[in-house]
Write a protein that holds these residues in place. Structure first.
Motif, PDB file in Angstrom:
ATOM      1  N   ARG A 297       0.834  -1.209   0.000  1.00 38.47           N
ATOM      2  CA  ARG A 297       0.000   0.000   0.000  1.00 38.47           C
ATOM      3  C   ARG A 297       0.869   1.260   0.000  1.00 38.47           C
ATOM      4  NH1 ARG A 297      -3.550   1.334   5.181  1.00 38.47           N
ATOM      5  NH2 ARG A 297      -4.458  -0.736   4.927  1.00 38.47           N
ATOM      6  N   PHE A 298       2.174   1.108   0.273  1.00 35.90           N
ATOM      7  CA  PHE A 298       3.086   2.257   0.278  1.00 35.90           C
ATOM      8  C   PHE A 298       3.810   2.386  -1.066  1.00 35.90           C
ATOM      9  CE2 PHE A 298       2.352   1.657   4.757  1.00 35.90           C
ATOM     10  CZ  PHE A 298       2.408   2.929   5.279  1.00 35.90           C
ATOM     11  N   ILE A 299       3.055   2.338  -2.150  1.00 38.42           N
ATOM     12  CA  ILE A 299       3.603   2.570  -3.482  1.00 38.42           C
ATOM     13  C   ILE A 299       2.756   3.637  -4.165  1.00 38.42           C
ATOM     14  CG2 ILE A 299       4.586   0.242  -3.724  1.00 38.42           C
ATOM     15  CD1 ILE A 299       2.199  -0.482  -5.472  1.00 38.42           C
ATOM     16  N   SER A 300       3.339   4.271  -5.156  1.00 31.05           N
ATOM     17  CA  SER A 300       2.688   5.415  -5.790  1.00 31.05           C
ATOM     18  C   SER A 300       1.319   5.061  -6.365  1.00 31.05           C
ATOM     19  CB  SER A 300       3.595   5.976  -6.888  1.00 31.05           C
ATOM     20  OG  SER A 300       2.974   7.074  -7.525  1.00 31.05           O
ATOM     21  N   GLY A 301       1.220   3.915  -7.051  1.00 32.89           N
ATOM     22  CA  GLY A 301      -0.036   3.565  -7.700  1.00 32.89           C
ATOM     23  C   GLY A 301      -1.196   3.439  -6.740  1.00 32.89           C
ATOM     24  N   VAL A 302      -0.983   2.761  -5.623  1.00 29.76           N
ATOM     25  CA  VAL A 302      -2.047   2.583  -4.638  1.00 29.76           C
ATOM     26  C   VAL A 302      -2.405   3.917  -3.988  1.00 29.76           C
ATOM     27  CG1 VAL A 302      -2.608   1.509  -2.419  1.00 29.76           C
ATOM     28  CG2 VAL A 302      -1.526   0.160  -4.226  1.00 29.76           C
ATOM     29  N   ARG A 303      -1.395   4.722  -3.707  1.00 23.18           N
ATOM     30  CA  ARG A 303      -1.673   6.045  -3.111  1.00 23.18           C
ATOM     31  C   ARG A 303      -2.447   6.932  -4.092  1.00 23.18           C
ATOM     32  NH1 ARG A 303      -0.491   6.564   2.536  1.00 23.18           N
ATOM     33  NH2 ARG A 303       0.470   4.548   2.887  1.00 23.18           N
ATOM     34  N   ARG A 304      -2.147   6.821  -5.388  1.00 20.21           N
ATOM     35  CA  ARG A 304      -2.865   7.606  -6.390  1.00 20.21           C
ATOM     36  C   ARG A 304      -4.332   7.178  -6.486  1.00 20.21           C
ATOM     37  NH1 ARG A 304       0.356   7.945 -11.936  1.00 20.21           N
ATOM     38  NH2 ARG A 304      -1.183   9.598 -12.299  1.00 20.21           N
ATOM     39  N   LEU A 305      -4.575   5.862  -6.442  1.00 18.67           N
ATOM     40  CA  LEU A 305      -5.957   5.382  -6.475  1.00 18.67           C
ATOM     41  C   LEU A 305      -6.736   5.888  -5.267  1.00 18.67           C
ATOM     42  CD1 LEU A 305      -5.679   1.643  -7.618  1.00 18.67           C
ATOM     43  CD2 LEU A 305      -6.311   3.634  -9.001  1.00 18.67           C
ATOM     44  N   ARG A 306      -6.127   5.806  -4.103  1.00 20.46           N
ATOM     45  CA  ARG A 306      -6.787   6.280  -2.875  1.00 20.46           C
ATOM     46  C   ARG A 306      -7.155   7.755  -2.995  1.00 20.46           C
ATOM     47  NH1 ARG A 306      -8.082   4.986   2.861  1.00 20.46           N
ATOM     48  NH2 ARG A 306      -7.917   6.970   3.934  1.00 20.46           N
ATOM     49  N   ARG A 307      -6.203   8.566  -3.490  1.00 17.36           N
ATOM     50  CA  ARG A 307      -6.469   9.993  -3.623  1.00 17.36           C
ATOM     51  C   ARG A 307      -7.582  10.256  -4.631  1.00 17.36           C
ATOM     52  NH1 ARG A 307      -2.165  14.888  -5.070  1.00 17.36           N
ATOM     53  NH2 ARG A 307      -3.682  16.572  -4.819  1.00 17.36           N
ATOM     54  N   ALA A 308      -7.573   9.510  -5.742  1.00 15.28           N
ATOM     55  CA  ALA A 308      -8.612   9.706  -6.757  1.00 15.28           C
ATOM     56  C   ALA A 308      -9.996   9.401  -6.193  1.00 15.28           C
ATOM     57  CB  ALA A 308      -8.325   8.819  -7.971  1.00 15.28           C
ATOM     58  N   VAL A 309     -10.094   8.335  -5.398  1.00 24.08           N
ATOM     59  CA  VAL A 309     -11.377   7.983  -4.772  1.00 24.08           C
ATOM     60  C   VAL A 309     -11.794   9.063  -3.781  1.00 24.08           C
ATOM     61  CG1 VAL A 309     -12.509   6.336  -3.224  1.00 24.08           C
ATOM     62  CG2 VAL A 309     -11.123   5.495  -5.128  1.00 24.08           C
ATOM     63  N   GLU A 310     -10.859   9.496  -2.944  1.00 20.69           N
ATOM     64  CA  GLU A 310     -11.171  10.540  -1.950  1.00 20.69           C
ATOM     65  C   GLU A 310     -11.589  11.847  -2.617  1.00 20.69           C
ATOM     66  OE1 GLU A 310      -8.544   9.520   2.004  1.00 20.69           O
ATOM     67  OE2 GLU A 310      -7.573  10.670   0.434  1.00 20.69           O
ATOM     68  N   ASP A 311     -10.975  12.148  -3.761  1.00 23.54           N
ATOM     69  CA  ASP A 311     -11.302  13.380  -4.484  1.00 23.54           C
ATOM     70  C   ASP A 311     -12.615  13.289  -5.260  1.00 23.54           C
ATOM     71  OD1 ASP A 311      -8.946  14.404  -3.528  1.00 23.54           O
ATOM     72  OD2 ASP A 311      -7.891  14.417  -5.455  1.00 23.54           O
ATOM     73  N   GLY A 312     -13.203  12.092  -5.322  1.00 30.88           N
ATOM     74  CA  GLY A 312     -14.457  11.926  -6.057  1.00 30.88           C
ATOM     75  C   GLY A 312     -14.279  11.962  -7.562  1.00 30.88           C
ATOM     76  N   LEU A 313     -13.097  11.571  -8.052  1.00 29.91           N
ATOM     77  CA  LEU A 313     -12.794  11.663  -9.478  1.00 29.91           C
ATOM     78  C   LEU A 313     -13.788  10.885 -10.339  1.00 29.91           C
ATOM     79  CD1 LEU A 313     -10.628  12.810 -11.475  1.00 29.91           C
ATOM     80  CD2 LEU A 313      -9.505  10.565 -11.312  1.00 29.91           C
ATOM     81  N   ILE A 314     -14.214   9.704  -9.855  1.00 21.67           N
ATOM     82  CA  ILE A 314     -15.173   8.901 -10.628  1.00 21.67           C
ATOM     83  C   ILE A 314     -16.501   8.766  -9.877  1.00 21.67           C
ATOM     84  CG2 ILE A 314     -13.454   7.645 -11.971  1.00 21.67           C
ATOM     85  CD1 ILE A 314     -13.805   5.289  -9.971  1.00 21.67           C
ATOM     86  N   GLY A 315     -16.760   9.710  -8.991  1.00 17.65           N
ATOM     87  CA  GLY A 315     -18.018   9.696  -8.246  1.00 17.65           C
ATOM     88  C   GLY A 315     -17.973   8.714  -7.085  1.00 17.65           C
ATOM     89  N   GLU A 316     -19.132   8.191  -6.718  1.00 23.90           N
ATOM     90  CA  GLU A 316     -19.233   7.249  -5.604  1.00 23.90           C
ATOM     91  C   GLU A 316     -18.736   5.874  -6.051  1.00 23.90           C
ATOM     92  OE1 GLU A 316     -19.814   5.778  -1.880  1.00 23.90           O
ATOM     93  OE2 GLU A 316     -20.021   7.878  -2.496  1.00 23.90           O
ATOM     94  N   LEU A 317     -17.768   5.339  -5.343  1.00 15.65           N
ATOM     95  CA  LEU A 317     -17.161   4.058  -5.720  1.00 15.65           C
ATOM     96  C   LEU A 317     -18.133   2.916  -5.453  1.00 15.65           C
ATOM     97  CD1 LEU A 317     -14.448   2.769  -6.669  1.00 15.65           C
ATOM     98  CD2 LEU A 317     -13.929   2.404  -4.246  1.00 15.65           C
ATOM     99  N   SER A 318     -18.356   2.075  -6.477  1.00 15.18           N
ATOM    100  CA  SER A 318     -19.265   0.940  -6.315  1.00 15.18           C
ATOM    101  C   SER A 318     -18.592  -0.400  -6.558  1.00 15.18           C
ATOM    102  CB  SER A 318     -20.460   1.078  -7.274  1.00 15.18           C
ATOM    103  OG  SER A 318     -20.002   1.107  -8.627  1.00 15.18           O
TER     104      SER A 318
ATOM    105  N   PRO B 272      -7.462  13.498 -15.901  1.00 13.91           N
ATOM    106  CA  PRO B 272      -6.160  13.182 -15.300  1.00 13.91           C
ATOM    107  C   PRO B 272      -6.298  12.503 -13.939  1.00 13.91           C
ATOM    108  CG  PRO B 272      -6.604  15.535 -15.157  1.00 13.91           C
ATOM    109  CD  PRO B 272      -7.688  14.952 -16.000  1.00 13.91           C
ATOM    110  N   VAL B 273      -5.402  11.551 -13.681  1.00 13.39           N
ATOM    111  CA  VAL B 273      -5.332  10.894 -12.373  1.00 13.39           C
ATOM    112  C   VAL B 273      -4.359  11.691 -11.504  1.00 13.39           C
ATOM    113  CG1 VAL B 273      -4.744   8.776 -11.124  1.00 13.39           C
ATOM    114  CG2 VAL B 273      -5.789   8.641 -13.401  1.00 13.39           C
ATOM    115  N   PRO B 274      -4.776  12.105 -10.313  1.00 11.84           N
ATOM    116  CA  PRO B 274      -3.889  12.925  -9.485  1.00 11.84           C
ATOM    117  C   PRO B 274      -2.652  12.156  -9.039  1.00 11.84           C
ATOM    118  CG  PRO B 274      -5.793  12.204  -8.211  1.00 11.84           C
ATOM    119  CD  PRO B 274      -6.057  11.821  -9.635  1.00 11.84           C
ATOM    120  N   SER B 275      -1.607  12.874  -8.725  1.00 16.57           N
ATOM    121  CA  SER B 275      -0.381  12.262  -8.227  1.00 16.57           C
ATOM    122  C   SER B 275      -0.580  11.819  -6.779  1.00 16.57           C
ATOM    123  CB  SER B 275       0.778  13.252  -8.320  1.00 16.57           C
ATOM    124  OG  SER B 275       0.488  14.412  -7.564  1.00 16.57           O
TER     125      SER B 275
END
Length: 347
Positions: free
Chosen positions: A131-152, A283-286
């Protein structure tokens, strides 16, 4: 004040721990390896020589080495079957403990270790370095930012064919217990949701070089009406996925795909008329903090800082037990052929 650490378990995995410690100047100044413990003294001595640990105390008995070195920290890198005895010994002798995964081999053992950590007031955490890698951290941030809405939905594929040799090829439930926990833990972290139940089918496919359970297919119900699916095999020859799995996140506005390596794509609905609306790329956030993306090094740094500051580390055992519950629930479902409820209440 520099922590005095004993590393218990000197096999191949221990080398990754020592490389992470020695390659980061800030870590090497925070912790000193004062002891090595292994049932095979030759293995421990070989590790000491390879990493120039000239003045360490080497032994086969963890308690004796802790007492001799006056250590206050134990790095637990033993096989899962030995984990409970190692961690309980270390906690009872006043050491903070960072363990390899899994936290324990049963929920009863896990809850007993959590209770002991609370009773002794020591920090007890698990290395979930994936979980301490860039890809996983980027996914977490994208979900928190609501990039794709409510995660289902979270959907992960894992197909590789590593020939390890050694203890893994003799383990029961090898994929679920030794590898899938990385993806399960990352999915829980990325989604921010709680696992509620699981249905799992486990097999040992034709041609498998493992004793048991090299393949698993699991469906988890998560809080908020979300679903997490996992399809995996550790005896899949041919074109492989990443070790981090290949991911697809589905939300109310769009989807994110990640190949587990460098390729990200986030898309939301387009404006095309007709049956399908098409898509537009966003764009996917860093990663929010670059210091949290260095894998094992970041886990160790976070754990050592937590010990110094008195706070809970991110992968503290009373949180990581939720990831273990996903693994053990999947194993129980595979054994019974029935869905299994997941709960860690009462720990």
């Amino acid at each position: 004040m520099t922590s005095r650490a004993v590393l218990c378990g000197c096999g191949a995995m221990a080398k990754g721990w020592l490389r992470a410690l020695q390659s980061a100047s800030d870590l090497s100044g925070e912790v000193e390896i004062v002891g090595l413990v292994d049932l095979d003294l030759t293995t421990a001595k070989s590790l000491a020589a390879e990493f120039a640990l000239d003045d360490v105390n080497i032994g086969t008995d963890l308690a004796s080495v802790i007492e001799t070195t006056r250590a206050n920290m134990v790095f637990d890198v033993v096989v899962p079957s030995a984990r409970f005895n190692v961690v309980s010994t270390a906690l009872n002798l006043g050491c903070h403990v960072l363990s390899e995964k899994p936290l324990a081999t049963s929920m009863d053992e896990a809850k007993a270790l959590l209770a002991l950590a609370a009773e002794t007031g020591r920090v007890h955490a698990v290395v979930q370095n994936r979980r301490f890698i860039s890809g996983v951290r980027r996914l977490r941030r994208a979900v928190e930012d609501g990039l794709i809405g409510e995660l289902s939905g979270i959907h992960c594929d894992f197909f590789l064919g590593p020939h390890f040799g050694g203890f893994r090829e003799e383990m029961d439930n090898v994929l679920l217990l030794d590898m899938a926990i990385h993806t399960f833990d990352a999915a829980r972290f990325v989604s921010g949701k709680q696992p509620l139940s699981v249905y799992c089918v486990e097999s040992n496919p034709s041609g498998s070089w493992y004793a048991h359970g090299a393949s698993a297919n699991a469906i988890f119900k998560l809080s908020g009406d979300a679903v997490f699916t996992y399809r995996g095999s550790w005896c899949a020859e041919g074109r492989r996925t990443s070790w981090e799995s290949a991911w697809r996140l589905v939300g109310s506005k769009g989807m994110i795909t990640w190949d587990g390596e460098e390729s990200f794509e986030a898309t939301v609905a387009g404006n095309e008329p007709g049956l399908l609306r098409g898509q537009q790329v966003v764009p996917v956030p860093s990663a929010p903090n670059e210091d949290e993306t260095h894998g094992h090094q970041s886990v160790l740094a976070e754990f050592i800082d937590a010990v110094k500051s008195g706070r809970k580390p991110e992968t503290v055992s009373d949180d990581n037990i939720k990831s273990l519950s996903m693994v053990l629930g999947a194993i129980e479902s595979a054994r019974t052929g029935l869905p299994v409820s997941i709960s860690v209440e009462g720990h």
